[in-house]
Design an enzyme around this catalytic site. Structure first.
Site, PDB file in Angstrom:
ATOM      1  N   GLU A   1       0.834  -1.205   0.000  1.00  0.00           N
ATOM      2  CA  GLU A   1       0.000   0.000   0.000  1.00  0.00           C
ATOM      3  C   GLU A   1       0.870   1.257   0.000  1.00  0.00           C
ATOM      4  O   GLU A   1       1.713   1.421   0.883  1.00  0.00           O
ATOM      5  CB  GLU A   1      -0.896   0.037   1.236  1.00  0.00           C
ATOM      6  N   CYS A   2       0.652   2.125  -0.943  1.00  0.00           N
ATOM      7  CA  CYS A   2       1.284   3.438  -1.019  1.00  0.00           C
ATOM      8  C   CYS A   2       2.807   3.328  -0.902  1.00  0.00           C
ATOM      9  O   CYS A   2       3.467   2.954  -1.853  1.00  0.00           O
ATOM     10  CB  CYS A   2       0.694   4.378   0.035  1.00  0.00           C
ATOM     11  N   GLY A   3       3.391   3.615   0.264  1.00  0.00           N
ATOM     12  CA  GLY A   3       4.835   3.503   0.408  1.00  0.00           C
ATOM     13  C   GLY A   3       5.332   2.105   0.115  1.00  0.00           C
ATOM     14  O   GLY A   3       6.418   1.916  -0.454  1.00  0.00           O
TER      15      GLY A   3
ATOM     16  N   THR B   1      -1.074  -0.919  -4.692  1.00  0.00           N
ATOM     17  CA  THR B   1      -1.884   0.264  -4.995  1.00  0.00           C
ATOM     18  C   THR B   1      -1.499   1.387  -4.057  1.00  0.00           C
ATOM     19  O   THR B   1      -0.897   1.162  -2.999  1.00  0.00           O
ATOM     20  CB  THR B   1      -3.378  -0.065  -4.831  1.00  0.00           C
TER      21      THR B   1
END
Length: 442
Positions: free
Chosen positions: A331-333, A423
């Site tokens: 997720e993200c990072g 994502t």
């Protein structure tokens, strides 16, 4: 069937962001904790950084309350559970009181939470009264506990603001400007609690400032009904009790200064499903533990490029884990870390894990923000996105997220390669327990 439980409670809100909500909420929490009271704090909407500060102030983990992302029934259940063992419940708002759909005011109305309005009164005199009047009357059905004037210039300034407060609105007090009480910030918000060496001293000073301002009285009790007695429409999201379980499944979770954006409620959910959580630090050079699934949460990988690039052992472990067809959620990072390369704002780039073709760079402006839902084959997972990086990925996405408001530009891309899901979206696992379990299940 359990009965309603009463507990003093307040919803700390403001006309806009940047008014000092987190500092004041943390100060109130720390003051009452110092008096021996059990304080539970929640944050309205998706946030990872403010809750870190609020957890250190209150001594308890801080989860989100949001009518869309968390769901009304789940929010009600959290408040009811907290009221059973707390002496004070505080809910910190986000943005402005009436901003968003649903807004903080919607949450306050739904649960009868009295709003404690915080107004940054720096450079302001009688106009303070007009702003308070608007906050108090815009939604007549919204309960208002009163108002706090923040960042005032002097005791005389505070008395002027008190005199300007409309009749019928309780003036809790005026807190004088003191930059030493605030927490430093960076591009995604406040600096993480663990990185502020003197945070505890700042919290104690903030609690003392609250006491000196006279903002110490407990708010009125609120009766919190259990979900079964609330008469509200049930959530469309499936209940955790119906989700398949993760009994004995070992989940490796990256956790350090680069990967710290995890909701306590998500960890609690995984444990409740029977998973065994194994934490490791990519920044410290840890290898991947012996696990069945991996979760790489968001955080600040762009601030730790050299350390992440140097941990070649972990990169090899993740490649082997992925090659064996085992689940990875990034997720993200965590998503950025799985790309081939990540660059900071100055263009300095470093090689990352390389499980997804592509690269990303930190930009000056915000690149993604808002509540979204990922339409996965496992089911829809709700959450939010908030990032300053721009990623270019060399594969087609599985899908794009949909926005909570149902309109506007395309949502964040979701990439899928075997059991790897990546994502920008930060998911709230209890929004769809069956889908969350399926992402990690062997």
């Amino acid at each position: 069937m359990s009965a309603p439980v009463s507990c003093p409670a307040a919803f700390v809100a403001a006309p806009a962001s940047g008014q000092g909500k987190t500092t004041v909420t943390a100060a109130i929490a720390r003051y009452h904790r110092n008096q021996g009271r059990r304080v539970r704090v929640f944050k309205t909407g998706p946030d990872f950084l403010d809750p870190m500060i609020l957890e250190q102030a209150s001594g308890h983990p801080v989860d989100p309350l949001h009518l869309w992302m968390v769901g009304e029934a789940a929010c009600r259940a959290k408040l009811h559970a907290a009221a059973q063992d707390a002496d004070l419940i505080l809910v910190e708002g986000s943005m402005g009181l009436f901003d968003g759909d649903p807004s903080g005011a919607d949450l306050a109305v739904a649960f009868g939470l009295p709003v404690l309005a915080l107004v940054d009164a720096g450079g302001m005199a009688q106009t303070f009264g007009a702003i308070v009047h608007g906050l108090a009357t815009w939604r007549p059905e919204m309960p208002l506990a009163g108002v706090i004037a923040n960042r005032t210039g002097s005791p005389g300034h505070g008395r002027m603001l008190r005199d300007a407060t409309p009749d019928g609105v309780h003036f809790f007090g005026a807190i004088q400007r003191n930059e030493a009480l605030s927490v430093p910030d960076r591009h995604l918000g406040l600096v993480q609690a663990g990185e502020v060496a003197d945070l505890d001293a700042r919290l104690e000073a903030a609690a003392q400032a609250i006491a000196e301002a006279g903002v110490t009285e407990l708010p009125a009790p609120v009766a919190f009904a259990p979900e079964a007695d609330a008469g509200a429409e049930p959530d469309s999201q499936p209940g955790a009790e119906r989700a398949p379980r993760l009994d004995g499944l070992r989940i490796g979770i990256a956790r350090d200064a680069a990967f710290a954006f995890t909701y306590p409620g998500n960890l609690e959910f995984l444990r409740a499903q029977g998973a065994r959580l194994e934490f490791f630090s990519p920044v410290a050079g840890d290898r991947l533990p012996e696990v069945d699934a991996v979760w790489l949460p968001g955080g600040y990988p762009e601030l730790h490029l050299e350390a992440l690039a140097a941990n070649t052992g972990l990169k090899a472990d993740l490649a082997a884990h992925h090659g064996a067809g085992r689940p990875i959620l990034a997720e993200c990072g965590g998503f950025l870390y799985l790309l081939e390369e990540l660059a900071d704002r100055d263009g300095h780039a470093a090689p990352m894990a390389g499980l997804l073709p592509g690269h990303a760079r930190l930009e000056d402006k915000l690149q993604g923000l808002g509540l979204q839902a990922a339409p996965l084959s496992e089911g829809e997972l709700r959450g939010h996105t908030f990032h300053h990086t721009r990623a270019e990925v060399g594969v087609e996405p599985l899908a794009h997220c949909t926005r909570a408001r149902g309109a506007g530009s395309t949502g964040e891309a979701v990439y899928r390669d075997g059991r790897l899901t990546a994502t920008y979206l930060h998911a709230w696992f209890p929004s769809n327990p069956e889908a969350a379990v399926a992402l990690f299940a062997s």
